[in-house]
Design an enzyme around this catalytic site. Structure first.
Site, mmCIF file in Angstrom:
data_model
loop_
_atom_site.group_PDB
_atom_site.id
_atom_site.type_symbol
_atom_site.label_atom_id
_atom_site.label_comp_id
_atom_site.label_asym_id
_atom_site.label_seq_id
_atom_site.Cartn_x
_atom_site.Cartn_y
_atom_site.Cartn_z
ATOM 1 N N SER A 158 -18.554 13.111 1.155
ATOM 2 C CA SER A 158 -19.355 11.933 0.810
ATOM 3 C C SER A 158 -18.835 11.379 -0.501
ATOM 4 O O SER A 158 -18.303 12.113 -1.334
ATOM 5 C CB SER A 158 -20.835 12.309 0.683
ATOM 6 N N MET A 180 -16.733 15.892 -2.160
ATOM 7 C CA MET A 180 -16.329 17.224 -1.721
ATOM 8 C C MET A 180 -16.632 17.327 -0.232
ATOM 9 O O MET A 180 -17.432 16.574 0.310
ATOM 10 C CB MET A 180 -17.161 18.310 -2.429
ATOM 11 N N ASP A 217 -10.232 -5.284 1.696
ATOM 12 C CA ASP A 217 -8.983 -5.975 1.341
ATOM 13 C C ASP A 217 -9.129 -7.484 1.459
ATOM 14 O O ASP A 217 -8.304 -8.232 0.960
ATOM 15 C CB ASP A 217 -7.845 -5.546 2.281
ATOM 16 N N ASP A 253 0.855 -1.183 0.000
ATOM 17 C CA ASP A 253 0.000 0.000 0.000
ATOM 18 C C ASP A 253 0.886 1.226 0.000
ATOM 19 O O ASP A 253 1.869 1.278 0.736
ATOM 20 C CB ASP A 253 -0.866 0.013 1.262
#
Lengths: 700, 810
Positions: free
Chosen positions: A400, A405, A544, A325
C-alpha cells in the site's frame, strides 16, 4: 533498429495501386482540386493556354509551328499529370494502410446498455439491460457491454470488469493483454476481441472522431490539412512562382521592344514564355510536396504509430528534448533481484527462504524475480500461497502506498519487505534499532545504483535484497546518435536521485528527473519549453496526461489509459517506448525531404535558362546563341520534357524520404547541399542534353 | 495597446512627428551647414570658395574646373558634352553615350581627325582620355600621356623646342596624391597658363628633375593583370573598411543598447531635450503597429516640406541664381526620391534647386531618410534579441539617436572635403574668363565661365555617409567641385560603405555574438568582391570598338587607359569602377563616372548589384534589414535540409515570417519588371531612351531597378524628367521603400514575440562558413533567376554582340 532504413517494414504489394493512381491523377486535373496546389495549378493554366494555341496553330494561324506547340503543350499536361500521379500514389498507399486499420472498424453489433442501467461493482449486466445496436450509432459517453468472443465495437474506457483481450489486429502481437477498470490499463480499442470475462465500457469518441478516423482523414489528400511547415514552404514556392509569372509575362514586352529596337527577329512566342515559366516554377517540389507529406504519415503508420495531426510529425523533427521513462525504454522492463545480503547474523539461506516466502504472493516482476533467485541460487523450491504444509494459513499483506511495504502474516510470524526507509520505520516502531551493518548494506546497494529491498521478520531485519535495473542493450549508442542530432535525453524515474544517477550514467542519458511525480514532470516540461525547447515524451498512465498534454510531441502507449491517449497527439499501437526515437527520425526525414527537393528544384533552373534563353532571343540577338553552351537543337522542348520527367524520377525519393542517418546539423546541411544543391545544378545539364540528343535521334 | 485603431494611433503620433521634424530640420538644415561654413571659411578660405587661380594678379579660372581649348597652340583637354558650349560649368554633364553607340564612334573619330589635322606628322596612338568625354564635362586634367602626345604640335605652333615644352609638361605633372591615390595627371589650364608665361618669357624653362618617374619607356609593374598602384588603392580601401567598421560598429551598438560611450553625455541630453519638447516619453516602447504608424506619419512632413520648398523657392532666401519654381511633377518626384533615400535626380541641380532648397530640404532628408532606415533596422534587431516581447523600441528615440550618430562623422567629412577644394559658401556663382574663348552652337563667342558654388561640402558629406547619393551638382561626384581630388574620391567611396559595413558588426554586438555580424559581412564581401573584379576587368580592357581608330587604351605609367568615356582623369579606371560597384551594392547612387558609358559587363554588374536586393552592404539600415530577410529565407531552406523547423538567431522561422520575407523580396522584383515593361510598351517610356539597341533597354531597366531598390544612380542618358518617368519612378520608390519597411516591422513584431531557442548540435549555425556560402548562393540565385532574362536582352546581349565583333547597329 539504429536506422530508419533498417527498421522499415516491407511495403506490401498493393494490387491495383498504380492503376488507381493513374485514374486519380486524371481526376485531380479538376481545377477546383488543383487550386489547392497553386504551383501545379499555374502549370495547368499554362497547359490550357498552350493547348488553345495548338488548336489555333492547327487551323493555320499559329504563332509557331503546330508540332512544336503541340509537343510543348502535351508535355506540360504530363507535368501536371505526373505531379497528380505522385500525390495519388502516396494517397493510395496511405489509404491502403489506413484501410487495413479501418477493417476492424467495420460495423459490429454493440450491446448498448440502457440509460436506466446502474453499474454495480462486480456484477455482470443481464440481457434486459442492453439493446443490440450497430456500432456506428454509439456516441461519446454511451455505455456498452462486451463479453468473451465479442469484438469491441469502438474505442472506450473500461468502467467495470477485467478481461483478457486479443489486440493482435492492431499491434500484431498475438499474446493477449489484460484490460481492467481503473489503473493504467483501462483503455480498449475498437476492433480488438475479448478472449475471456466481460467488460462495461464507456465510449470515448463520437463516430468518425476516433483516433483512427482522424488519421485516415489526414491521409486522404482532399481533406488533408497542410501542416505549418508545409504552409511556410508553400508560401515560399508561391512567392517564387509569382516571380516567374512576372518574369515570363514581362519578357514578352521586353522582347517586343528589343525586336523593335534591333529591327530584327520576332517577339518571343507565348508558347515559349509558358514553357519558360513552367521550367522555372518550382514544379519539382510543388508537384511532390503533398506526396512527401502523405508519405511521412504513411511511414508512421508502417511503424504502427497513428497520429491525429501532421503538425505533430513536423514537431517531432524539431524536438530537442526527449523525456524517456526509465522503465521499459532505458532499462529492461523491470528490476531483478540479483543478490541476497544477510545482516545481523542471519544466514543467507535463512534470508533467501524468508524472502521467497514474502514474495510468494507478490505477482510483480520484482517479486517473481526474488522467487526465481531464491530457487536458482539456493535450490529452494517454489511454494504457493494457501497450500497445505508450512505455508498453510498465510495471510498476504499487499503493498500500500501508505505503508510502502508488503509481506505475509502467518500466525505470529510477520514478514515484511519494502523500501529501506519504510522498513526502518517499521523496525523502529517495533522498538528495535536499525543496525549499522544494515544501513551499510543498504547504502552499498544504493550507491551501485541498485534498489535495496529490506526484509524483516517480526520487527527485526534479516537482510537486504539487491534489485537491479538492467539497461537495454544498444540503448547507449542510440543516445550517442541523438546527442549528435542535437537532442537531449532526459530519463524520468520514480527512483531516488542516487539510483537514478547511476542508471543515467550507465545508459548515457544527458539528464534525469528522479523521484518524478506528475507535477514534477509537468514542471520540467514547462521549464524546457520556456527555454525555447521542444519536448517529446511518452506516457501511458492517467497521471501522465497533464504532462502529455503539455509536451510538444506526446506519444501515448496503446495500452495506456483513455486520458493519456486523449492528451497525446500520437498513439503507438505497439506500446513500445523506444518508438519515440523513430518518430523523431521520421519527422526529421520528412522536413529534410522537403528541403532537399526544394533546393534541387531551384538549382535546376540555372541549366534551364541556358537551354531556353539563347533559343528564345536568338532571332533578335544572334550573338546570344553563344550562351547555348550545351549545343542544344531543341532546347526548349528538351527542358520542358526534363522538367516533367524529373518529377516522375523523384517520386520514389518523395515517397521513401531522403536517406537519413544521425548527424549534426552542419553535416546534414553539407551532405544535402552537395547532393541536392550541386546535383541539382549539374543534373539538368546532363538530362537536358540527353533528351535533346534523343529528340534529334527521333527526328524531331 | 493593440486594440487602438489606426486612426487614433495616427493622431497620437502627429504631434511628435511635426515637432521632431521641425527640430531636426532646424538642427540639420540650418545649424549644421552654418557651423561647417563658419569653420570652412576661416580654416580653408581658398578651397571653400571655388579654388580660384590668381594668375598675374587676376582671376584666371578655377583650378578645379577645366576650360575648353581648341586652338592648336594650347594643350587640349578632355572632350566635354556640356551644352550649349563645352566646359559649361553652369550645367555639368557627361555624354552618356553607350560603349556601343555609333555616336560615340562618331565623336571619337571627329576628335581623332581634329588631332591629326592639327598635327599631321604625329602618328602615335592617341591616349584614350584625349578622345573621350569626361563624366562631368569639366575635367580639368589630362593624362601625362595625353600631354606628351600634344607636345610636338604645341611646340611647333609656338616656335618652342619640343624638349622645352616637354620639360614644362614634366614640371606640371601632378603625381598620385600622397603617392597613392588616383592617377598622375596634368592640369590643362595650369599647363596652358604656364605655357603662355613661357612664350612671353615670364618664366624660364623648368629644369628637368634628375629622376623622372614618368618615363615613356618600360611597361608598368602589373600584378595579376592590374597595375600595382591600382592594387594598392583597392586593398587599402578594403583594409580600411575592414579596420574601421569594427570600432564604428561597436560604438553604434553601444548607442542603441544604451551603454555609455564617448558621445553619450551630449547625445543623451540632446535626445532627451528633443523628445521632451516633442512630448515623447522615450521610455514608452512601441509595438510594431505603433512603430510603423510613427514611421509613416513622419514621412508626411518629409515629403510635403521638400515638395513645397521646391514649389515656393523663388520666394525663399538663399537663391542667388534667382531660380524659379520647380514643376510639380519634378518636385513630387524629387521629394519622394529624397525621403525614400533613393535620391534619384531627374533635374540638373545647378539650374533647378536654390541653395535653400538643397540645404533645408534635400540635405535634411539625406540625414532623416538614413536615420529612419537605421531606426527600422534597430527595431528588427531588438526583435531578434528580445525574448517573448511585444515591443520593438520607440521610433522617435531611435530616430533621434540615429540622426545624432551621423552628425559628428559628417562634420569631420565635410571639413576633409573642403580641404580638398569642395565649396562651402552661401555666395552665388563666380564668373571667370576663358583663356581660349569658344563659340557656342549659335556661333556666338563665349568668353566667360560660371563657377557654381554653394554649401556643397556639408551636403556631400551626408550624401555619402547616409548612402543617399543625390548630388549637389548634376555630374554628382564626377563634378570637380563635388569630388575635387583622388583623395576626396577615396574618402567619398569609403564614406558610402562604412556605415553599412559597420552595421553588421553593430548587429553582432547587439545580438551578443560578433561572429554572427562578421558572418554577414563575409557573405556580403563574397558577392561584392567578384562583382568588383568583373567590373574592373571589363573597364580596364577598354572599348574594342575604339581599337581600330588608333586609340591607346593600355594602362601604363602615363595613363590609366581603359574605357575613359564618362570618367575623370584624376580618378582613373580602377577607382571609378570601385566607386561604381560600391555605390550600386550599397543603395547610395552617387556616381563619379557616367554609368551609361560603362562597358556592357560593368554596366550589367551595376544593374545586378541593385537587383540582388540592395543587401550586399546596401543602404544605411535598409541594406542590413534586407539582408536579414534573405537570411530568413536561406535559413528556412537550409533548416528544412537538416530536418527541423529552422531558426535564425534563435528565433523560429514559421509561416508568418516566411510570408513577410517572401513578400519583401517579391516587391522590388515585381516593381522593376512591371514598370520596365510598362515603359517599353509605351511611347512615353520609349521616348526617354537615349542610346540605341540593347543599351537603350538597359537604360529603362536601370531606371526602375534604381528607383524600386532606392539606389538613385542612373544610366543618365535616359530623359527622366517627363511626367511619365517622374510619376512611375516616384511610385516605384514609394512602394519599394515603405511597403518593405512596414512589412519588415511586421516581421519584427512577430519575431519579438518568440522565445529564443538555445543553440545546440541540432541547431544549424548561422555564422559558420557553410551557412555563409548558402546565404550567398540563395541571394545570387534569387537575383539571377528573376533578372537573367531581362539582363540577357540588355547588357548580356550588348556584351555578346560586342564580343562577336564590334558594333551591333551602325
Amino acid at each position: 533498429m539504429s536506422d530508419v532504413e533498417n527498421s522499415r517494414k516491407g511495403i506490401p504489394a498493393i494490387p491495383g495501386l498504380y492503376k488507381r493512381a493513374v485514374v486519380d491523377a486524371l481526376i485531380k486535373l479538376d481545377p477546383r482540386t488543383l487550386i489547392h496546389n497553386p504551383v501545379m495549378f499555374t502549370v495547368e493554366v499554362g497547359s490550357a493556354i498552350t493547348t488553345l494555341l495548338y488548336l489555333q496553330a492547327l487551323v493555320g494561324a499559329g504563332e509557331a509551328p503546330a508540332g512544336f506547340i503541340g509537343a510543348i503543350s502535351a508535355w506540360l499536361w504530363f507535368t501536371v499529370l505526373f505531379a497528380n500521379f505522385a500525390e495519388a500514389l502516396a494517397e493510395g498507399r496511405g489509404k491502403a494502410q489506413a484501410e487495413s486499420l479501418r477493417k476492424m472498424r467495420q460495423d459490429t453489433i454493440a450491446k448498448r446498455l440502457r440509460d436506466r442501467y446502474k453499474i454495480t461493482k462486480g456484477s455482470e449486466p443481464q440481457d434486459t439491460d442492453f439493446e443490440q445496436v450497430s456500432s456506428s450509432v454509439l456516441h461519446k459517453s454511451d455505455l456498452f457491454y462486451v463479453k468473451a468472443g465479442d469484438t469491441i465495437p469502438v474505442d472506450g474506457e473500461i468502467l467495470e470488469g477485467i478481461a483478457s483481450v486479443n489486440e493482435s489486429a492492431i499491434t500484431g502481437e498475438s499474446a493477449p493483454v489484460i484490460r481492467e477498470s481503473g489503473g493504467d490499463r483501462s483503455a480498449v480499442t475498437g476492433g480488438t476481441v475479448i478472449l475471456s470475462d466481460w467488460l462495461i465500457v464507456c465510449v470515448s469518441a463520437n463516430p468518425g472522431e476516433g483516433f483512427l478516423d482522424r488519421m485516415i482523414c489526414l491521409i486522404e489528400g482532399a481533406k488533408r490539412q497542410k501542416t505549418p511547415n508545409e504552409i511556410a514552404l508553400n508560401i515560399l514556392l508561391l512567392g517564387l512562382t509569382s516571380i516567374f509569372i512576372v518574369v515570363a509575362a514581362t519578357l514578352s514586352a521586353f522582347s517586343a521592344y528589343s525586336v523593335q529596337s534591333a529591327g530584327a527577329g520576332t517577339t518571343v512566342s507565348i508558347t515559349v514564355l509558358v514553357a519558360l515559366f513552367v521550367c522555372l516554377a518550382p514544379t519539382t517540389i510543388g508537384g511532390l510536396l503533398s506526396a512527401i507529406g502523405i508519405a511521412g504519415m504513411d511511414r508512421l503508420i508502417q511503424r504502427n504509430v497513428i497520429t491525429t495531426s501532421g503538425r505533430a510529425i513536423e514537431a517531432a523533427g524539431d524536438v530537442d528534448v526527449l523525456l524517456l521513462d526509465k522503465t521499459g525504454t532505458i532499462t529492461l522492463g523491470n528490476r531483478q533481484a540479483v543478490e541476497f545480503i544477510p545482516v545481523d547474523g542471519t544466514t543467507i539461506e535463512e534470508l533467501a527462504g524468508i524472502a521467497q516466502l514474502a514474495s510468494l504472493a507478490d505477482e510483480t516482476p520484482e517479486g517473481r524475480s526474488i522467487v526465481v533467485l531464491a530457487k536458482e541460487k539456493y535450490s529452494l523450491r517454489g511454494r504457493t500461497v494457501g497450500a497445505s504444509g508450512p505455508e498453510a494459513g498465510m495471510q498476504f499483506v499487499p503493498f500500500s502506498s501508505q505503508t510502502r511495504m508488503s509481506g505475509v502474516d502467518q500466525g505470529e510470524l510477520h514478514i515484511r519487505k519494502g523500501a529501506a526507509d519504510a522498513i526502518f520505520r517499521y523496525i523502529e516502531s517495533s522498538g528495535n534499532a536499525v543496525s549499522d551493518e544494515l544501513r551499510q548494506a543498504v547504502a552499498t546497494i544504493s550507491q551501485a545504483g541498485g534498489t535495496p529491498l529490506v526484509v524483516a521478520q517480526n520487527g527485526k531485519a534479516l537482510g537486504v535484497i539487491h534489485l537491479k535495473d538492467i539497461v537495454k542493450g544498444g540503448i547507449k549508442d542510440r543516445f550517442v546518435q541523438l546527442r549528435k542530432m542535437g537532442i537531449k535525453t532526459v530519463m524520468i524515474t520514480g527512483d531516488n536521485r542516487l539510483t537514478a544517477a547511476t542508471i543515467a550514467a550507465e545508459a548515457g542519458v544527458d539528464d534525469f528527473l528522479a523521484e518524478a511525480t506528475p507535477e514534477s514532470k509537468l514542471k520540467l516540461i514547462r521549464e524546457y519549453q520556456a527555454g525555447g525547447r521542444m519536448v517529446a515524451m511518452t506516457g501511458d498512465g492517467t497521471n501522465d496526461a497533464p504532462a502529455l498534454a503539455q509536451a510538444d510531441v506526446a506519444v501515448a502507449m496503446n495500452t495506456g489509459t483513455q486520458p493519456a491517449r486523449e492528451a497525446a497527439n500520437m498513439i503507438d499501437l505497439d506500446s513500445n517506448p523506444t518508438k519515440l526515437i523513430e518518430i523523431v527520425e521520421i519527422g526529421k526525414q520528412l522536413l529534410m525531404t522537403r528541403g532537399a527537393l526544394t533546393t534541387f528544384s531551384i538549382a535546376n533552373d540555372i541549366a534551364k535558362y541556358f537551354a531556353i534563353i539563347p533559343v528564345a532571343f536568338a532571332s533578335t540577338y544572334p550573338s546570344l546563341a553563344a550562351l547555348n553552351i550545351l549545343g542544344l537543337h531543341n532546347g526548349i522542348l528538351a527542358a520542358v520534357i526534363f522538367n516533367a520527367l524529373i518529377i516522375v524520377a523523384l517520386i520514389p525519393l518523395a515517397l521513401r524520404g531522403v536517406k537519413y542517418r544521425a548527424m549534426s546539423a552542419e553535416e546534414a546541411l553539407r551532405t544535402n547541399i552537395l547532393i541536392y544543391g550541386a546535383g541539382g545544378l549539374i543534373a539538368p545539364f546532363i538530362g537536358i542534353k540527353i533528351i535533346d540528343m534523343l529528340l534529334i535521334f527521333l527526328g524531331v | 495597446m493593440a486594440t487602438e485603431s489606426i486612426g487614433s494611433l495616427i493622431k497620437k503620433q502627429a504631434k511628435p512627428a511635426a515637432l521632431i521634424f521641425f527640430l531636426l530640420t532646424l538642427c540639420l538644415g540650418i545649424v549644421y551647414p552654418l557651423v561647417v561654413t563658419g569653420i570652412a571659411q576661416v580654416v580653408f578660405p581658398v578651397q571653400a570658395n571655388g579654388d580660384l587661380i590668381i594668375h598675374n594678379g587676376t582671376v584666371a579660372g578655377s583650378s578645379q574646373i577645366g576650360q575648353p581649348f581648341s586652338s592648336p597652340q594650347y594643350f587640349w583637354g578632355r572632350l566635354s558634352a556640356t551644352s550649349p558650349v563645352p566646359y559649361n560649368a553652369g550645367a555639368s554633364s557627361g555624354s552618356n553615350l553607350g560603349p556601343n553607340n555609333p555616336a560615340l564612334v562618331q565623336q571619337v573619330k571627329f576628335r581623332v581627325d581634329a588631332l591629326h589635322a592639327a598635327d599631321p606628322g604625329n602618328t602615335q596612338e592617341i591616349p584614350v582620355d584625349l578622345v573621350t568625354a569626361s563624366g562631368s564635362g569639366l575635367d580639368p586634367d589630362i593624362s601625362v600621356a595625353a600631354a606628351y602626345y600634344q607636345v610636338p604640335r604645341v611646340a611647333r605652333e609656338r616656335n618652342l623646342t619640343e624638349s622645352d615644352v616637354s620639360a614644362l609638361v614634366a614640371a606640371q605633372i601632378e603625381p598620385r596624391q600622397f603617392g597613392i591615390f588616383g592617377e598622375p595627371r596634368v592640369n590643362v589650364l595650369s599647363l596652358n597658363l604656364a605655357l603662355d608665361d613661357m612664350s612671353a618669357h615670364r618664366i624660364s624653362v623648368p629644369q628637368s628633375t634628375g629622376s623622372n618617374a614618368y618615363s615613356l619607356n618600360g611597361p608598368p609593374d602589373q600584378v595579376f593583370g592590374m597595375r600595382m598602384a591600382d592594387w594598392i588603392q583597392v586593398l587599402l580601401f578594403i583594409g580600411l573598411v575592414a579596420l574601421l567598421c569594427v570600432p564604428l560598429g561597436s560604438w553604434m551598438a553601444k548607442v542603441f543598447t544604451g551603454k555609455p560611450n564617448f558621445f553619450s553625455p551630449v547625445f543623451d541630453r540632446i535626445e532627451q531635450k528633443i523628445l521632451a519638447i516633442s512630448g515623447v516619453d522615450s521610455g514608452e516602447e512601441m509595438d510594431w503597429k505603433q512603430f510603423a504608424v510613427a514611421v509613416m506619419v513622419f514621412t508626411i512632413p518629409c515629403i510635403a516640406v521638400v515638395f513645397f520648398l521646391e514649389l515656393l523657392q523663388q520666394h525663399l532666401p538663399l537663391n542667388p541664381a534667382g531660380l524659379g519654381a520647380v514643376p510639380w511633377d519634378l518636385s513630387l518626384n524629387t521629394a519622394v526620391s529624397f525621403a525614400t533615400n533613393t535620391n534619384w535626380q531627374a533635374y540638373v541641380p545647378e539650374v533647378t534647386m536654390s541653395y535653400f532648397t538643397q540645404m533645408v530640404g534635400l540635405a535634411v532628408q539625406n540625414f532623416l531618410s538614413a536615420a529612419v532606415a537605421l531606426a527600422v533596422l534597430v527595431a528588427l534587431i531588438y526583435a531578434f534579441t528580445r525574448k517573448s516581447g511585444t515591443t520593438i523600441g520607440n521610433f522617435w528615440s531611435l530616430l533621434v539617436k540615429s540622426t545624432l550618430i551621423l552628425i559628428p562623422i559628417c562634420l569631420v567629412l565635410s571639413l576633409v572635403f573642403v580641404s580638398q577644394g569642395m565649396p562651402q559658401t552661401f555666395s552665388g556663382a563666380v564668373t571667370v574668363p576663358l583663356l581660349d574663348p569658344v563659340k557656342d552652337s549659335t556661333g556666338a563667342l563665349v568668353t566667360n565661365q560660371t563657377i557654381p558654388l554653394g554649401p556643397v561640402a556639408s551636403q556631400v558629406a551626408i550624401k555619402h555617409l547616409g548612402t543617399n547619393g543625390g548630388g549637389f551638382y548634376n555630374a554628382n561626384s564626377a563634378h570637380p567641385l563635388e569630388n575635387p581630388t583622388p583623395f576626396s574620391n577615396f574618402v567619398e567611396t569609403f564614406a558610402i560603405i562604412i556605415i553599412p559595413a559597420a552595421l553588421c558588426l553593430m548587429f553582432g554586438g547587439m545580438i551578443g555574438s560578433r561572429r554572427k555580424g562578421v558572418a554577414l559581412i563575409l557573405a556580403m564581401s563574397l558577392i561584392f568582391l567578384p562583382l568588383l573584379g568583373l567590373a574592373i576587368w571589363s573597364e580596364e580592357a577598354g572599348n574594342p570598338v575604339l581599337a581600330p581608330l588608333g586609340i591607346d587604351q593600355t594602362p601604363s605609367h602615363l595613363q590609366s587607359g581603359g574605357n575613359m568615356e564618362g570618367k575623370e582623369v584624376r580618378f582613373g579606371i580602377v577607382p571609378s569602377a570601385l566607386f561604381a560597384v560600391v555605390t550600386t551594392v550599397t543603395s547610395c547612387g552617387a556616381v563619379n563616372a557616367m554609368h551609361d558609358s560603362f562597358m556592357p559587363l560593368a554596366g550589367g554588374v551595376m544593374l545586378f548589384d541593385m537587383q540582388l536586393g540592395e543587401v550586399v552592404f546596401g543602404g544605411v539600415g535598409s541594406g542590413l534589414y534586407g539582408m536579414l530577410v534573405f537570411a530568413i529565407i536561406a535559413m528556412f531552406i537550409a533548416g528544412l535540409m537538416v530536418g527541423r523547423t529552422p531558426e535564425l538567431y534563435g528565433k523560429k522561422i514559421e509561416q508568418y515570417e516566411m510570408k513577410m520575407a517572401t513578400i519583401i523580396i517579391l516587391i522590388p522584383i515585381i516593381l522593376i519588371l512591371a514598370f520596365t515593361s510598362l515603359a517599353v510598351l509605351t511611347t512615353a517610356g520609349q521616348s526617354g531612351v537615349f542610346n540605341p539597341g540593347p543599351h537603350g533597354f538597359s537604360e529603362i531597366l536601370y531606371a526602375y531597378t534604381s528607383a524600386a531598390q532606392n539606389n538613385g544612380s542612373a544610366f543618365a542618358g535616359l530623359s527622366a524628367d517627363s511626367l511619365f518617368y517622374n510619376i512611375t519612378t516616384a511610385i516605384a520608390m514609394l512602394i519599394g521603400r515603405y511597403a518593405v519597411i512596414v512589412l519588415t516591422l511586421a516581421l519584427a513584431g512577430s519575431l519579438v514575440a518568440k522565445k529564443i531557442v538555445p543553440s545546440g548540435e541540432g541547431t544549424l549555425s548561422d555564422h559558420r562558413p557553410l551557412f555563409i556560402l548558402w546565404l550567398v548562393f540563395v541571394i545570387i540565385v534569387i537575383g539571377a533567376l528573376s533578372f537573367l532574362p531581362a539582363l540577357s536582352l540588355g547588357p548580356i546581349a550588348e556584351y555578346m554582340g560586342m564580343a562577336a565583333g564590334g558594333l551591333i547597329h551602325v
